[in-house]
Scaffold this motif. Sequence first.
Motif, mmCIF file in Angstrom:
data_model
loop_
_atom_site.group_PDB
_atom_site.id
_atom_site.type_symbol
_atom_site.label_atom_id
_atom_site.label_comp_id
_atom_site.label_asym_id
_atom_site.label_seq_id
_atom_site.Cartn_x
_atom_site.Cartn_y
_atom_site.Cartn_z
ATOM 1 N N SER A 23 0.842 -1.201 0.000
ATOM 2 C CA SER A 23 0.000 0.000 0.000
ATOM 3 C C SER A 23 0.874 1.246 0.000
ATOM 4 O O SER A 23 2.085 1.177 0.243
ATOM 5 C CB SER A 23 -0.911 0.013 1.233
ATOM 6 O OG SER A 23 -0.166 0.353 2.388
ATOM 7 N N THR A 24 0.261 2.404 -0.244
ATOM 8 C CA THR A 24 1.009 3.656 -0.233
ATOM 9 C C THR A 24 1.545 3.980 1.163
ATOM 10 O O THR A 24 2.477 4.750 1.305
ATOM 11 C CB THR A 24 0.144 4.830 -0.739
ATOM 12 O OG1 THR A 24 -1.056 4.878 0.009
ATOM 13 C CG2 THR A 24 -0.172 4.684 -2.215
ATOM 14 N N GLN A 25 0.960 3.356 2.204
ATOM 15 C CA GLN A 25 1.449 3.548 3.566
ATOM 16 C C GLN A 25 2.557 2.557 3.920
ATOM 17 O O GLN A 25 3.073 2.547 5.022
ATOM 18 C CB GLN A 25 0.310 3.391 4.594
ATOM 19 C CG GLN A 25 -0.735 4.472 4.538
ATOM 20 C CD GLN A 25 -1.767 4.196 3.461
ATOM 21 O OE1 GLN A 25 -1.936 3.076 3.000
ATOM 22 N NE2 GLN A 25 -2.473 5.232 3.047
ATOM 23 N N GLY A 26 2.900 1.664 2.966
ATOM 24 C CA GLY A 26 3.976 0.710 3.200
ATOM 25 C C GLY A 26 3.532 -0.632 3.766
ATOM 26 O O GLY A 26 4.362 -1.466 4.093
ATOM 27 N N GLY A 49 -8.452 4.557 -0.799
ATOM 28 C CA GLY A 49 -7.092 5.052 -0.923
ATOM 29 C C GLY A 49 -6.785 5.514 -2.333
ATOM 30 O O GLY A 49 -7.634 5.486 -3.224
#
Length: 91
Positions: A23-26, A49
Motif C-alpha cells: 500500500s502507499t502507507q507501506g 485510498g
Amino acid sequence: MFGLLPEHYQLQIITTDGKHVTSTQGVSLQPMLSFNDEISAGILIIPGGVGIRFATHNKDILKWLKKNCTTAAYCLFDFNRCCFTCQRWLT
C-alpha cells in the motif's frame, strides 16, 4: 476487526494477478487469490485510498467487482469520493 472472529470469518486477500502488493502507507500484503480464482464471499470489502482511482477506470477490475458484488451478501466500499464513483460504475 474481522480477523478477531476466525470462527465466523475467513479473511482472504485478492489481487488482479495474485502477486504481492504494498500500500502507499507501506503495508505489505500477500494475496491468497487472484481474479482467476472462483470466490464465495459473504462480505466483500473493497478498500479505498489512492489506488482506487486507478480501479475506477480499469475494465477488468470493474467487471470482476460487478460479478462478485452481485453474488456476495454484502459488498462494502471504503466511503470516499473515489469509491462512490466506483459504485456508480457497477450499477
